[in-house]
Write an enzyme that holds these catalytic residues in place. Structure first.
Site, PDB file in Angstrom:
ATOM      1  N   ARG A  71      60.280  34.399  44.691  1.00  0.00           N
ATOM      2  CA  ARG A  71      61.226  34.480  43.673  1.00  0.00           C
ATOM      3  C   ARG A  71      62.528  35.817  43.214  1.00  0.00           C
ATOM      4  O   ARG A  71      62.434  36.922  44.569  1.00  0.00           O
ATOM      5  CB  ARG A  71      60.260  35.301  42.500  1.00  0.00           C
ATOM      6  CG  ARG A  71      59.254  33.996  41.752  1.00  0.00           C
ATOM      7  CD  ARG A  71      58.725  34.089  40.538  1.00  0.00           C
ATOM      8  NE  ARG A  71      57.282  35.100  41.693  1.00  0.00           N
ATOM      9  CZ  ARG A  71      56.990  35.864  41.392  1.00  0.00           C
ATOM     10  NH1 ARG A  71      57.815  36.612  40.191  1.00  0.00           N
ATOM     11  NH2 ARG A  71      56.200  37.018  41.687  1.00  0.00           N
ATOM     12  N   SER A 262      50.682  37.939  41.716  1.00  0.00           N
ATOM     13  CA  SER A 262      51.139  37.080  43.019  1.00  0.00           C
ATOM     14  C   SER A 262      50.683  37.382  43.759  1.00  0.00           C
ATOM     15  O   SER A 262      50.801  39.108  44.308  1.00  0.00           O
ATOM     16  CB  SER A 262      53.156  36.630  43.009  1.00  0.00           C
ATOM     17  OG  SER A 262      53.149  36.729  41.295  1.00  0.00           O
ATOM     18  N   ASP A 287      46.747  29.671  38.884  1.00  0.00           N
ATOM     19  CA  ASP A 287      47.895  30.133  38.222  1.00  0.00           C
ATOM     20  C   ASP A 287      48.284  30.686  36.912  1.00  0.00           C
ATOM     21  O   ASP A 287      48.485  32.004  37.127  1.00  0.00           O
ATOM     22  CB  ASP A 287      49.146  29.567  38.846  1.00  0.00           C
ATOM     23  CG  ASP A 287      49.856  31.212  39.471  1.00  0.00           C
ATOM     24  OD1 ASP A 287      50.088  31.830  39.471  1.00  0.00           O
ATOM     25  OD2 ASP A 287      51.847  30.581  38.867  1.00  0.00           O
TER      26      ASP A 287
HETATM   27  P1  GTP Z   1      50.019  33.832  43.551  1.00  0.00           P
HETATM   28  O1  GTP Z   1      50.113  32.188  44.140  1.00  0.00           O
HETATM   29  O2  GTP Z   1      51.578  34.174  44.190  1.00  0.00           O
HETATM   30  O3  GTP Z   1      50.215  33.522  42.194  1.00  0.00           O
HETATM   31  O4  GTP Z   1      49.644  33.678  44.243  1.00  0.00           O
HETATM   32  P2  GTP Z   1      47.335  33.841  44.235  1.00  0.00           P
HETATM   33  O5  GTP Z   1      46.806  35.253  43.230  1.00  0.00           O
HETATM   34  O6  GTP Z   1      47.090  32.664  44.269  1.00  0.00           O
HETATM   35  O7  GTP Z   1      47.291  34.335  46.126  1.00  0.00           O
HETATM   36  P3  GTP Z   1      46.127  33.679  47.394  1.00  0.00           P
HETATM   37  O8  GTP Z   1      44.821  33.771  46.040  1.00  0.00           O
HETATM   38  O9  GTP Z   1      46.722  32.634  47.565  1.00  0.00           O
HETATM   39  O10 GTP Z   1      46.350  34.725  48.032  1.00  0.00           O
HETATM   40  C1  GTP Z   1      47.364  35.820  48.397  1.00  0.00           C
HETATM   41  C2  GTP Z   1      46.472  35.967  50.474  1.00  0.00           C
HETATM   42  O11 GTP Z   1      46.287  37.038  50.021  1.00  0.00           O
HETATM   43  C3  GTP Z   1      46.083  35.158  51.015  1.00  0.00           C
HETATM   44  O12 GTP Z   1      46.677  35.804  51.881  1.00  0.00           O
HETATM   45  C4  GTP Z   1      44.554  35.649  50.940  1.00  0.00           C
HETATM   46  O13 GTP Z   1      44.362  35.149  52.599  1.00  0.00           O
HETATM   47  C5  GTP Z   1      44.324  36.686  50.674  1.00  0.00           C
HETATM   48  N1  GTP Z   1      43.525  36.688  49.644  1.00  0.00           N
HETATM   49  C6  GTP Z   1      42.793  36.270  48.700  1.00  0.00           C
HETATM   50  N2  GTP Z   1      41.768  36.882  48.263  1.00  0.00           N
HETATM   51  C7  GTP Z   1      41.219  37.618  48.921  1.00  0.00           C
HETATM   52  C8  GTP Z   1      40.032  38.250  49.513  1.00  0.00           C
HETATM   53  O14 GTP Z   1      38.951  37.733  48.527  1.00  0.00           O
HETATM   54  N3  GTP Z   1      40.283  39.852  50.041  1.00  0.00           N
HETATM   55  C9  GTP Z   1      41.011  39.688  51.136  1.00  0.00           C
HETATM   56  N4  GTP Z   1      41.769  40.778  52.148  1.00  0.00           N
HETATM   57  N5  GTP Z   1      42.035  38.371  50.898  1.00  0.00           N
HETATM   58  C10 GTP Z   1      42.350  38.337  50.161  1.00  0.00           C
HETATM   59  C1  SPV Z   2      53.554  33.731  42.258  1.00  0.00           C
HETATM   60  O1  SPV Z   2      54.892  34.264  42.930  1.00  0.00           O
HETATM   61  O2  SPV Z   2      52.793  34.061  41.655  1.00  0.00           O
HETATM   62  C2  SPV Z   2      53.324  32.420  42.732  1.00  0.00           C
HETATM   63  C3  SPV Z   2      54.330  31.663  43.321  1.00  0.00           C
HETATM   64  O3  SPV Z   2      52.718  31.261  41.910  1.00  0.00           O
HETATM   65  S1  SPV Z   2      56.224  31.004  42.458  1.00  0.00           S
HETATM   66  O4  SPV Z   2      55.362  30.099  41.729  1.00  0.00           O
HETATM   67  O5  SPV Z   2      57.492  31.073  42.872  1.00  0.00           O
HETATM   68  O6  SPV Z   2      56.125  31.970  41.107  1.00  0.00           O
HETATM   69 MN    MN Z   3      51.202  33.465  40.391  1.00  0.00          MN
END
Ligand code: GTP
Ligand code: SPV
Ligand code: MN
Length: 601
Positions: A71, A262, A287
């Site tokens: 983004r 994010s 999300d």
């Molecule tokens: P968006 O899709 O961008 O909105 O992200 P999200 O909030 O869904 O984050 P996501 O669950 O994909 O995690 C993002 C990163 O954080 C990944 O590389 C995970 O491995 C890491 N992560 C998620 N949960 C944990 C946790 O409980 N501990 C740690 N240390 N890292 C975590």
């Molecule tokens: C985020 O950035 O919070 C996402 C990925 O979930 S995007 O759809 O690119 O915004």
């Molecule tokens: Mn997101």
């Protein structure tokens, strides 16, 4: 389908207008079906950036332009009539001026291409919390992603009828195919991106990028920026929150919603496999949540999406087995590395890279160069229905009742593993002071601390002061049952910069405390210790049986340090002070907390 399938005069007129401006060679109305997807994928396979993954049925890898990988918040605009409506946290431009500028960009931008008309529903088609959007795009990649992320097809046009409202979403990659011009693998206009929102007319114009939230307009652009403005006007909430169902060993089930910025752990929490015996977590969404008060006074939430656009790096059998199962087939991978046997690989997948790996730039992977094989914001797009723990009620049109709302973020210090708000107003305050270290999900610095209230900083389609007002006002409705608010931080670090908390499945221990606390009346102090910032788990209240975290680390994780919190206040004050009119109630909360911190020992 052809344009004849459009029976909605205003929709037809809007399409015609944009055909005149963008000058595509063809117009095609998407039915969202498998045959259509196969046909379109065949066309992309002829390019050098789209690969069939032999090891994963129905799956593809796409490599984007290195200038189009996330983004772009600097190029994202909220074009309301008055600057004040957008507020200090958004880029604003005058709607008429911006349209004049954009018309020049879009003029002829689809020459040599097909304009795809994507009728889609956010939320189950025809549901009481659902809304319809129409995206016009010249990107097949967008079409293939949108049919996973949203509900696309004739049923949406049927629900729209002849005169229902819809959100107008115009998208072009900004690379017309002029006769003789070379077609790049990932067409875009990397140096001229515009992600523009007109909240007053429920319209989005996105130019120059083909990636993620910039181009899949149902997601951040509609379901958050436009929808947040709709929600304020119509009395509901559009939030950057996952939704999960959690069932105790006794069989009691509750639903939680959680707002983390994010790449801060929403997908992982939404699909978590509890390490605590007898507990079960099921996924409603990873999300976005659209929520409103039900007739029974409870807060009900739907996941407006139909798929996951999840962060690939760090996803493994160990960290998120449910996601690994969900992406076994019918998945689009973007900017991950490719193995010689037609599979994918990324950093943190849980095993070493195989020989002959091709990195996300399409080059042989050379670990000696120290560059990651997958882009840090590499993503998978997978149907939500493929998640093994998808909640049975995930498509319930009226949504699921929410017992607790969580906030979170990446904070190496200051913020304890979990704390609970005293009441609704304090909960809104808690959301308003969320801060987090930036991630690769947006172009720009990574690891820089910034205030990201409600994880909505990049996604609120209007003035954020007004947004907090909205949250406060909604809590004042009579007859509503307030969910409880919590703030979690999985990312506190020790003096050596290592995470103190194991995270992932172990987060179930925190969820258990939240589950139990959310059933307690306001002011109840069982299992809780009051601190200046809220309740933290009382000594021994967090179930740590079998957990390999030292008592000293546990103490550090739950510590609320006066000096650390006092050091955080100037940043909060500066943020509050950047608004012309900020809710008094939140300023009072800040004063009260400062007082409590100064008088605590
Ligand atoms: P968006 O899709 O961008 O909105 O992200 P999200 O909030 O869904 O984050 P996501 O669950 O994909 O995690 C993002 C990163 O954080 C990944 O590389 C995970 O491995 C890491 N992560 C998620 N949960 C944990 C946790 O409980 N501990 C740690 N240390 N890292 C975590
Ligand atoms: C985020 O950035 O919070 C996402 C990925 O979930 S995007 O759809 O690119 O915004
Ligand atoms: Mn997101």
């Amino acid at each position: 389908m052809t344009l004849d399938s459009i029976k909605h005069p205003r929709l037809r007129a809007w399409i015609d207008e944009n055909v005149d401006m963008c000058m595509p060679d063809d117009v095609y109305v998407c039915d969202g079906g498998q045959e259509e997807a196969d046909r379109l994928a065949e066309r992309l396979l002829r390019s050098h950036s789209f690969f069939r993954l032999e090891n994963r049925p129905g799956s593809f890898l796409v490599l984007s332009d290195p200038g189009d990988v996330a983004r772009v918040e600097n190029n994202t605009f909220i074009c309301s009539r008055f600057r004040e409506e957008a507020g200090p946290t958004n880029n604003w431009a005058d709607p008429q001026q911006m349209k004049a500028e954009l018309r020049q960009r879009f003029f002829g931008s689809m020459r040599g291409r097909t304009m795809y008309v994507i009728p889609y529903s956010m939320g189950p088609v025809g549901g009481p919390l659902s809304h319809i959007g129409i995206e016009l795009t010249d990107s097949i990649y967008v079409v293939l992603n949108m049919r996973i992320m949203t509900r696309v097809g004739q049923a949406v046009l049927d629900a729209l009828g002849r005169d229902s409202p819809f959100v107008r979403c115009l998208h072009s990659v900004g690379f017309p195919l002029i006769a003789g011009r070379y077609e790049p693998a990932w067409p875009c206009d990397a140096n001229n991106k515009y992600i523009v929102h007109f909240p007053e007319e429920h319209a989005i114009w996105s130019y120059g990028s083909g990636y993620g939230g910039n181009a899949l307009l149902g997601k951040k652009c509609f379901a958050l920026r436009i929808a947040s403005a709709m929600a304020r006007d119509q009395g509901w909430f559009a939030e950057h929150m996952l939704i999960l169902g959690i069932t105790s060993p006794e069989g009691e089930k509750k639903y939680l919603a959680a707002a983390f910025p994010s790449a801060c752990g929403k997908t992982n929490l939404a699909m978590l496999i509890p390490t605590l015996p007898g507990w079960k977590v099921e996924t409603v969404g990873d999300d976005i949540a659209w929520m409103r008060w039900g007739d029974d006074g409870q807060l009900y939430a739907i996941n407006p999406e139909a798929g996951f656009f999840g962060v690939a790096p760090g996803t493994s059998r160990q960290s998120n087995p449910n996601a690994m199962d969900a992406i076994r087939e019918n998945t689009i991978f973007t900017n991950v590395a490719r193995t010689p046997d037609g599979d994918v690989w990324w950093e943190g997948i849980g095993y070493d890279p195989p020989e002959g790996l091709i990195d996300w730039r399409g080059e042989p992977y050379n670990p000696a160069l120290g560059k990651p094989a997958a882009h840090p914001n590499a993503r998978f797009t997978a149907p939500a229905s493929q998640c093994p723990v998808i909640d049975p009620a995930w498509e319930q049109p009226q949504g699921v009742p929410i017992s607790a709302i969580l906030f979170g973020g990446r904070r190496a210090g200051t913020v304890p593993l979990v704390h609970e708000a005293f009441d609704w107003v304090h909960g809104v305050f808690m959301g308003s002071i969320v801060s987090s270290e930036t991630t690769a999900a947006a172009a720009g610095d990574v690891g820089k601390l910034r205030r990201d209230p409600f994880a909505m900083l990049p996604f609120c389609g209007y003035n954020m002061a007004d947004y907090f007002h909205h949250w406060l006002r909604m809590g004042e409705r009579t007859g509503v049952k307030h969910p409880k608010f919590f703030y979690v931080n999985w990312f506190r670090k020790d003096a050596n910069g290592k995470f103190l908390w194991p995270g992932f499945g172990e987060n179930s221990r925190v969820l258990k405390w939240i589950f139990e606390r959310s059933g307690r009346p306001a002011g109840d102090v069982s299992q809780a210790t009051e601190t200046p910032i809220g309740f933290v788990p009382a000594p021994g209240a967090l179930d740590v049986a079998g957990l390999k975290v030292s008592p000293a680390a546990m103490q550090e994780l739950l510590a609320v340090r006066r000096d650390e919190w006092l050091a955080d206040l100037p940043g909060i004050k500066a943020f509050y002070g950047s608004f012309d009119e900020f809710p008094r109630k939140l300023k009072q909360q800040l004063e009260t907390i400062e007082q409590r911190l100064r008088t605590s020992e």
